[in-house]
Motif scaffolding. Sequence first.
Motif, short mmCIF file in Angstrom:
data_model
loop_
_atom_site.label_atom_id
_atom_site.label_comp_id
_atom_site.label_asym_id
_atom_site.label_seq_id
_atom_site.Cartn_x
_atom_site.Cartn_y
_atom_site.Cartn_z
N HIS A 163 41.39 43.81 36.24
CA HIS A 163 42.27 42.92 35.48
C HIS A 163 42.33 43.35 34.01
O HIS A 163 43.41 43.50 33.44
CB HIS A 163 41.78 41.47 35.60
N CYS B 95 44.18 46.72 33.55
CA CYS B 95 45.63 46.55 33.71
C CYS B 95 46.24 45.89 32.48
O CYS B 95 47.31 46.30 32.01
CB CYS B 95 45.94 45.74 34.97
N GLU B 96 45.58 44.88 31.95
CA GLU B 96 46.09 44.21 30.75
C GLU B 96 46.14 45.18 29.56
O GLU B 96 47.13 45.22 28.83
CB GLU B 96 45.21 43.00 30.40
N SER C 27 47.26 42.81 37.72
CA SER C 27 46.49 42.02 36.76
C SER C 27 46.36 40.58 37.23
O SER C 27 45.27 40.00 37.23
CB SER C 27 47.16 42.08 35.38
N GLU C 28 47.48 39.99 37.64
CA GLU C 28 47.46 38.59 38.08
C GLU C 28 46.69 38.42 39.39
O GLU C 28 45.93 37.47 39.55
CB GLU C 28 48.89 38.08 38.25
N ARG D 297 42.80 38.73 38.90
CA ARG D 297 42.23 37.54 38.25
C ARG D 297 42.17 36.38 39.24
O ARG D 297 41.14 35.71 39.38
CB ARG D 297 43.05 37.14 37.02
N CYS E 65 49.56 49.50 42.39
CA CYS E 65 49.38 49.78 40.97
C CYS E 65 48.80 51.18 40.76
O CYS E 65 49.26 51.91 39.88
CB CYS E 65 48.49 48.71 40.33
N CYS F 40 43.29 53.56 34.75
CA CYS F 40 43.77 52.35 35.40
C CYS F 40 43.85 52.57 36.92
O CYS F 40 43.40 51.73 37.70
CB CYS F 40 45.12 51.93 34.83
N CYS G 122 41.85 50.53 39.82
CA CYS G 122 42.59 49.88 40.90
C CYS G 122 42.08 50.34 42.26
O CYS G 122 41.93 49.54 43.19
CB CYS G 122 44.08 50.16 40.78
#
Length: 121
Positions: free
Chosen positions: A26, A29-30, A55-56, A59, A86, A102, A106
């Motif tokens: 998360h 990704c942010e 990201s969503e 989380r 991703c 990233c 992932c």
Amino acid sequence: MTQQQPATEPLSKETRDCIQACMACHGVCEETMSACLQTGGDAQTRIMRALLDCSEMTRMCADMMMRRSPLANEMCMMCAQACDLCAEACMSMPEDERMARCAESCRRCSEMCRAMAGAPM
């Protein structure tokens, strides 16, 4: 749906490790989204959408595991799919070190979530 541990028992080490991988993913990704927005035109819509979805999902997946949601296993499977998409999107820019980091985060999260999808929380 799978059987859940009683709320009085501590979460398993596997669950805690998966939660940690989700939260790490998360965060990456942010950070990657923020960097893409700052650099402007290089960030393609597909990559940004994949980063936002991942990201969503990571989380939410971590939250559901922490509260022992009866839907956590299903969420882990969906989270793994979002992480795979991703990672694939980020690897469309393999020369970008941030994108490569990233994608690696992932992939790790996807592997852990897939393992958790079939395990009791």
